[in-house]
Design a protein around this motif. Structure first.
Motif, PDB file in Angstrom:
ATOM      1  N   GLY A  10       0.761  -1.234   0.000  1.00  0.00           N
ATOM      2  CA  GLY A  10       0.000   0.000   0.000  1.00  0.00           C
ATOM      3  C   GLY A  10       0.792   1.284   0.000  1.00  0.00           C
ATOM      4  O   GLY A  10       0.199   2.355  -0.029  1.00  0.00           O
ATOM      5  N   GLY A  11       2.098   1.238   0.053  1.00  0.00           N
ATOM      6  CA  GLY A  11       2.871   2.474   0.019  1.00  0.00           C
ATOM      7  C   GLY A  11       2.820   3.111  -1.357  1.00  0.00           C
ATOM      8  O   GLY A  11       2.213   2.592  -2.291  1.00  0.00           O
ATOM      9  N   GLY A  12       3.456   4.274  -1.485  1.00  0.00           N
ATOM     10  CA  GLY A  12       3.492   4.949  -2.775  1.00  0.00           C
ATOM     11  C   GLY A  12       3.766   6.423  -2.617  1.00  0.00           C
ATOM     12  O   GLY A  12       4.178   6.896  -1.552  1.00  0.00           O
ATOM     13  N   SER A  13       3.525   7.161  -3.705  1.00  0.00           N
ATOM     14  CA  SER A  13       3.740   8.600  -3.720  1.00  0.00           C
ATOM     15  C   SER A  13       2.406   9.321  -3.835  1.00  0.00           C
ATOM     16  O   SER A  13       1.523   8.886  -4.585  1.00  0.00           O
ATOM     17  N   VAL A  14       2.293  10.429  -3.131  1.00  0.00           N
ATOM     18  CA  VAL A  14       1.041  11.182  -3.128  1.00  0.00           C
ATOM     19  C   VAL A  14       1.364  12.644  -2.890  1.00  0.00           C
ATOM     20  O   VAL A  14       2.404  12.976  -2.286  1.00  0.00           O
ATOM     21  N   GLN A  15       0.486  13.515  -3.354  1.00  0.00           N
ATOM     22  CA  GLN A  15       0.662  14.946  -3.116  1.00  0.00           C
ATOM     23  C   GLN A  15       0.197  15.309  -1.718  1.00  0.00           C
ATOM     24  O   GLN A  15      -0.624  14.592  -1.114  1.00  0.00           O
ATOM     25  N   PRO A  16       0.684  16.411  -1.177  1.00  0.00           N
ATOM     26  CA  PRO A  16       0.207  16.853   0.137  1.00  0.00           C
ATOM     27  C   PRO A  16      -1.316  16.980   0.151  1.00  0.00           C
ATOM     28  O   PRO A  16      -1.919  17.457  -0.817  1.00  0.00           O
ATOM     29  N   GLY A  62      -3.220  14.367   0.241  1.00  0.00           N
ATOM     30  CA  GLY A  62      -3.739  13.112  -0.281  1.00  0.00           C
ATOM     31  C   GLY A  62      -3.846  12.034   0.769  1.00  0.00           C
ATOM     32  O   GLY A  62      -3.570  12.259   1.952  1.00  0.00           O
ATOM     33  N   SER A  63      -4.252  10.848   0.318  1.00  0.00           N
ATOM     34  CA  SER A  63      -4.480   9.725   1.220  1.00  0.00           C
ATOM     35  C   SER A  63      -3.799   8.469   0.687  1.00  0.00           C
ATOM     36  O   SER A  63      -3.648   8.293  -0.524  1.00  0.00           O
ATOM     37  N   LEU A  64      -3.425   7.614   1.615  1.00  0.00           N
ATOM     38  CA  LEU A  64      -2.916   6.281   1.306  1.00  0.00           C
ATOM     39  C   LEU A  64      -3.404   5.328   2.379  1.00  0.00           C
ATOM     40  O   LEU A  64      -3.677   5.733   3.508  1.00  0.00           O
ATOM     41  N   ARG A  65      -3.490   4.046   2.018  1.00  0.00           N
ATOM     42  CA  ARG A  65      -3.863   3.015   2.982  1.00  0.00           C
ATOM     43  C   ARG A  65      -2.818   1.918   2.948  1.00  0.00           C
ATOM     44  O   ARG A  65      -2.563   1.325   1.891  1.00  0.00           O
ATOM     45  N   LEU A  66      -2.238   1.642   4.099  1.00  0.00           N
ATOM     46  CA  LEU A  66      -1.269   0.561   4.236  1.00  0.00           C
ATOM     47  C   LEU A  66      -1.954  -0.657   4.830  1.00  0.00           C
ATOM     48  O   LEU A  66      -2.851  -0.529   5.669  1.00  0.00           O
ATOM     49  N   PHE A 112      -4.613   9.962  10.833  1.00  0.00           N
ATOM     50  CA  PHE A 112      -4.387   8.539  10.582  1.00  0.00           C
ATOM     51  C   PHE A 112      -5.344   7.724  11.435  1.00  0.00           C
ATOM     52  O   PHE A 112      -5.662   8.099  12.573  1.00  0.00           O
ATOM     53  N   THR A 113      -5.761   6.588  10.891  1.00  0.00           N
ATOM     54  CA  THR A 113      -6.613   5.663  11.638  1.00  0.00           C
ATOM     55  C   THR A 113      -6.058   4.256  11.485  1.00  0.00           C
ATOM     56  O   THR A 113      -5.872   3.770  10.356  1.00  0.00           O
ATOM     57  N   ILE A 114      -5.799   3.609  12.621  1.00  0.00           N
ATOM     58  CA  ILE A 114      -5.330   2.228  12.605  1.00  0.00           C
ATOM     59  C   ILE A 114      -6.492   1.307  12.917  1.00  0.00           C
ATOM     60  O   ILE A 114      -7.352   1.645  13.749  1.00  0.00           O
ATOM     61  N   SER A 115      -6.528   0.166  12.244  1.00  0.00           N
ATOM     62  CA  SER A 115      -7.570  -0.820  12.503  1.00  0.00           C
ATOM     63  C   SER A 115      -6.989  -2.200  12.233  1.00  0.00           C
ATOM     64  O   SER A 115      -5.911  -2.328  11.649  1.00  0.00           O
ATOM     65  N   ARG A 116      -7.709  -3.234  12.662  1.00  0.00           N
ATOM     66  CA  ARG A 116      -7.212  -4.581  12.454  1.00  0.00           C
ATOM     67  C   ARG A 116      -8.354  -5.563  12.319  1.00  0.00           C
ATOM     68  O   ARG A 116      -9.468  -5.305  12.787  1.00  0.00           O
ATOM     69  N   THR A 117      -8.050  -6.682  11.678  1.00  0.00           N
ATOM     70  CA  THR A 117      -8.970  -7.796  11.596  1.00  0.00           C
ATOM     71  C   THR A 117      -8.304  -8.969  12.286  1.00  0.00           C
ATOM     72  O   THR A 117      -7.313  -9.506  11.783  1.00  0.00           O
ATOM     73  N   ASN A 118      -8.805  -9.352  13.445  1.00  0.00           N
ATOM     74  CA  ASN A 118      -8.156 -10.412  14.222  1.00  0.00           C
ATOM     75  C   ASN A 118      -8.247 -11.775  13.529  1.00  0.00           C
ATOM     76  O   ASN A 118      -7.345 -12.594  13.662  1.00  0.00           O
ATOM     77  N   ALA A 119      -9.305 -11.995  12.784  1.00  0.00           N
ATOM     78  CA  ALA A 119      -9.505 -13.298  12.155  1.00  0.00           C
ATOM     79  C   ALA A 119      -8.353 -13.679  11.233  1.00  0.00           C
ATOM     80  O   ALA A 119      -7.986 -14.849  11.135  1.00  0.00           O
ATOM     81  N   GLN A 131      -4.972   3.813   7.669  1.00  0.00           N
ATOM     82  CA  GLN A 131      -5.547   4.775   6.743  1.00  0.00           C
ATOM     83  C   GLN A 131      -4.926   6.130   7.038  1.00  0.00           C
ATOM     84  O   GLN A 131      -5.054   6.645   8.149  1.00  0.00           O
ATOM     85  N   MET A 132      -4.265   6.691   6.040  1.00  0.00           N
ATOM     86  CA  MET A 132      -3.559   7.954   6.223  1.00  0.00           C
ATOM     87  C   MET A 132      -4.208   9.016   5.345  1.00  0.00           C
ATOM     88  O   MET A 132      -4.195   8.905   4.125  1.00  0.00           O
ATOM     89  N   ASN A 133      -4.779  10.011   5.991  1.00  0.00           N
ATOM     90  CA  ASN A 133      -5.431  11.121   5.286  1.00  0.00           C
ATOM     91  C   ASN A 133      -4.675  12.414   5.567  1.00  0.00           C
ATOM     92  O   ASN A 133      -3.879  12.496   6.505  1.00  0.00           O
ATOM     93  N   SER A 134      -4.956  13.415   4.758  1.00  0.00           N
ATOM     94  CA  SER A 134      -4.323  14.736   4.933  1.00  0.00           C
ATOM     95  C   SER A 134      -2.813  14.616   5.089  1.00  0.00           C
ATOM     96  O   SER A 134      -2.209  15.204   5.998  1.00  0.00           O
TER      97      SER A 134
END
Length: 114
Positions: A8-14, A16-20, A67-74, A81-84
């Motif tokens: 999920g990494g990459g390049s984005v403009q200020p 912007g958003s990315l999700r890892l 940023f928001t961190i979340s997980r799926t235990n299963a 999730q990285m915004n702004s």
């Protein structure tokens, strides 16, 4: 043997958003902490965010509200999730799993630039 695979990494403009994403496999205890750290050139690795298997989260002050961190235990997967995004968020981001020991992913580059 525990393995962590990131994407999920990459390049984005200020602004912007990315999700890892990071998936863990192997012998993993159900109670653990998963998280993301980052390391910018010339700087030490720092905590970005963590989430306990019970749901408790922790964030570095500079990413709170963006940023928001979340997980799926299963399937032992953690997301960031990285915004702004800001130029100062540019770094290699590493997935981490804490059980008895620390396990690390290979790292994924995030570049924020205009």
């Amino acid at each position: 043997q525990v393995q962590l695979v990131e994407s999920g990494g990459g390049s984005v403009q200020p602004g912007g958003s990315l999700r890892l994403s990071c998936s863990a496999s192997g012998h993993i205890f159900s109670i653990n902490v998963m998280g993301w750290y980052r390391q910018a050139p010339g700087k030490e690795r720092e905590l970005v965010a963590t989430v306990h298997s019970g749901g408790t989260t922790r964030y570095q002050d500079s990413v709170k509200g963006r940023f928001t961190i979340s997980r799926t235990n299963a399937n032992n997967t953690v997301y960031l999730q990285m915004n702004s995004l800001k130029p100062e968020d540019t770094a290699v981001y590493y997935c981490n799993l804490k059980i008895v020991a620390d396990y690390w992913g290979q790292g994924t580059q995030v570049t924020v630039s205009s």
